[in-house]
Design an enzyme around this catalytic site. Structure first.
Site, short mmCIF file in Angstrom:
data_model
loop_
_atom_site.label_atom_id
_atom_site.label_comp_id
_atom_site.label_asym_id
_atom_site.label_seq_id
_atom_site.Cartn_x
_atom_site.Cartn_y
_atom_site.Cartn_z
N HIS A 20 -8.03 2.93 -3.69
CA HIS A 20 -8.92 3.27 -2.58
C HIS A 20 -9.86 4.39 -3.06
CE1 HIS A 20 -6.02 1.80 0.82
NE2 HIS A 20 -5.85 1.11 -0.30
N GLU B 83 0.84 -1.20 0.00
CA GLU B 83 0.00 0.00 0.00
C GLU B 83 0.88 1.25 0.00
OE1 GLU B 83 -3.44 0.30 2.74
OE2 GLU B 83 -2.35 2.01 3.59
N ARG C 54 -15.71 4.45 3.46
CA ARG C 54 -16.59 5.55 3.82
C ARG C 54 -15.84 6.88 3.84
NH1 ARG C 54 -18.36 6.06 9.93
NH2 ARG C 54 -16.16 6.64 9.95
#
Length: 602
Positions: free
Chosen positions: A80, A20, A110
């Site tokens: 993402h 990541e 979210r």
């Protein structure tokens, strides 16, 4: 290729892993991250993932980085994507751009949560929770081809007070809506994680679960990330880590061993893959994979990419006018005005191994925001309650004073308690703040203190660390004009100034391209390491972030309220000021400059 298909194709022959990355804030940081990723591709990750800033703040850089890794490096990339507090249509635009770049995998998040205030209105009413984004992608023909993953929180969601059963039900809702894999928040309690996996499976969730693993890089970043993510830290881990916390090399070595031990325990528990939170650093992850016997030879493509990369820049002296004229007086001390880069020497993997300073080196891939999943520090409701409902400038001054006196543990600009080294200059910070110049960053002058010092030490054992005194604060324009005049007339080249406002106006005494290393260390057998560098690009990046914090804080109050009017007024009319004094041998030099004579600035 879809990530879940790659997992199936990979089989169970050995551990798979993903990396990541977050998009750095500066152009040079971005370019150097691209070079770093080119090297890490040689470690054969199953996929890469690229984070997305809160409210889409890193939209363009995230898409550009994900496009590069997907198309140019041929590595399947997971983008993402957060959905709350996004402008109307931003989600659609991002998905279309991802599709155009050949990206097939989305981690649906979210992001910033609804604030819970009666006046809060979702920016895009379609999206208030992560499940809304999953459902939207999977039910929209234009986007339904995406392989969608979701986040999960083995130690509990940092923004929720709900119990574990409720969170598991919410995770099940996201999977039922179409989520095909789960990537978890970082954790350090493996036994608890494996028990959590059993509970997830008991809910009927069968999709792959990929645990998030973050090798500890420095003690400070470990504390920051575990606090941000509300991570449970085992007592045994802290008892092992605390005694070595002042030796950054030992902390990094400990982090590698801990990650290796965790992964082996996860494998014994039936876990088939892990997701590395790299913080845009490569050395620790590489060492973990080497220890696990998974870092084979770099493929031909990666070798070609590395050979095509430009050589690291050589260190060159960049003097500061009158300060340079004082070289003879400071000849015995290390010269900090050096271009970062030669620290790469034989390995570009570790030239920024110790990113201790908040600014760091703006050229480093690790420079920027390490927030993983698009949440803002201002979403901490407990902190918000401590800051109260400021309605006057005096209320804000009192809040900053309470922080200095440790009556509150954070401000919107300083998410952690006042550091012990700040106590060394506490009377000066107090004087500035009481004056209404709200301090948001500072450090004392340090001249050759052992790297093992409990307060200011960092880096490997046996070294010495140095610091120039600097301070940052918000001030009114009339005060900034006085400061600028003092620097011009009396600074004599010893004082560097940056000042900027929300309108984009910038004042500086630093020549174009000037760089100022304000924290550096000298260690046995190593190049001089510079961990905090202040120059125009890094200051402008921080300035923009700082004024956005005023805007976000204001948004917590209804339009037209005294609180919102005050905070937006501060944003619109105050300046962020950064002052550095080059004489690190005199701990009082900066304060004498500010407070001296018949016309003290404060």
């Amino acid at each position: 290729m879809k990530f879940v298909d790659k997992i199936v194709q990979h089989g169970r022959r050995k551990l798979f892993y993903t990396f990541e990355f977050f998009p750095p804030k500066t152009d040079q940081g971005f370019e150097n991250l691209v070079s770093r990723i080119a090297r890490m591709v040689g470690l054969s990750p199953l996929a890469l993932s690229v984070t997305w800033g809160a409210g889409g703040t890193t939209k363009e850089r995230s898409l550009d980085l994900a496009g590069l890794t997907q198309v140019e490096y041929g590595v399947d990339t997971i983008l993402h994507l957060t959905c709350t507090n996004m402008e109307q249509g931003t989600v659609d635009a991002a998905l279309r751009e991802a599709k155009e770049r050949g990206i097939e995998n989305i981690l649906a998040l979210r992001g910033d949560p609804p604030r819970g205030e009666e006046h809060w209105i979702p920016t895009d009413s379609r999206f208030q929770h992560g499940v809304d984004l999953v459902r939207y992608i999977k039910s929209t023909p234009e986007f339904s081809h995406f392989c969608v993953g979701v986040a999960a929180y083995p130690d509990g969601h940092p923004d929720r007070d709900t119990n574990e059963d409720v969170e598991l039900d919410q995770l099940k809702d996201k999977v039922d809506a179409g989520a095909e894999f789960i990537i978890t928040q970082l954790f350090y309690d493996v036994d608890n994680f494996l028990q959590w996996v059993d509970k997830v499976r008991a809910k009927g969730i069968t999709v792959p679960i990929i645990p998030g693993v973050m090798p500890i890089q420095t003690y400070a970043s470990f504390l920051r990330m575990t606090k941000l993510c509300a991570t449970r830290v085992p007592a045994t881990l802290m008892s092992d880590l605390v005694p070595i916390r002042h030796d950054d090399q030992k902390v990094k070595d400990f982090g590698v061993k801990l990650a290796v031990d965790m992964i082996r325990q996860l494998q014994r528990g039936g876990i088939e893959g892990v997701h590395f939170c790299t913080l845009n650093l490569e050395k620790s992850v590489t060492r973990v994979l080497e220890s696990l016997g998974l870092a084979g030879n770099i493929p031909t493509l990666a070798n070609r990419l590395i050979s095509d990369m430009p050589s690291p820049p050589e260190r060159t002296v960049t003097p500061h006018t009158a300060a340079d004229r004082a070289t003879k007086e400071l000849a015995s001390a290390p010269q900090p005005e050096l271009e970062a880069g030669k620290g790469e020497l034989n390995s570009a993997a570790d030239w920024d191994d110790f990113p201790n300073g908040r600014f760091g080196d703006f050229k480093s891939p690790a420079y920027g925001d390490t927030d993983r999943w698009g949440s803002s520090a201002l979403q901490n409701n407990a902190a918000l309650s401590h800051w109260g409902n400021p309605q006057t400038v005096e209320d804000l001054t009192n809040m900053f004073m309470r922080y200095l006196h440790s009556k509150i543990t954070a401000t919107p600009f300083s998410p952690t308690p006042l550091s012990p080294e700040s106590l060394m200059i506490f009377p000066h910070l107090e004087k500035l703040t009481r004056r209404g110049w709200w301090t948001v960053g500072s450090q004392p002058a340090i001249n050759g203190v052992p790297s093992t010092d409990d307060v200011v030490g960092w880096g490997p054992k046996g070294g010495y660390v140095y610091q120039k005194c600097f301070v940052e604060f918000f001030a009114e324009q009339k005060d900034v004009e006085r400061i600028v005049k003092r620097v011009q007339e009396e600074g004599a080249g010893w004082v560097d100034l940056f000042a900027g406002n929300v309108k984009g106006e910038v004042l500086t005494s630093v020549p174009e391209g000037g760089r100022n290393a304000v924290t550096w260390g000298v260690f046995p057998g190593q190049e001089i390491a510079q961990t905090t560098i202040i120059e125009k690009e890094s200051f402008l990046s921080w300035k923009d972030e700082a004024f956005s914090i005023w805007s976000e804080w204001a948004s917590f109050f209804r339009p037209g309220s005294q609180e919102r009017t005050l905070l937006e007024g501060v944003r619109d009319h105050r300046w962020l000021v950064s002052l550095v004094h080059h004489d690190y041998m005199d701990p009082a030099a900066l304060w004498t400059f500010l407070f001296k004579g018949d016309d003290p600035l404060v």
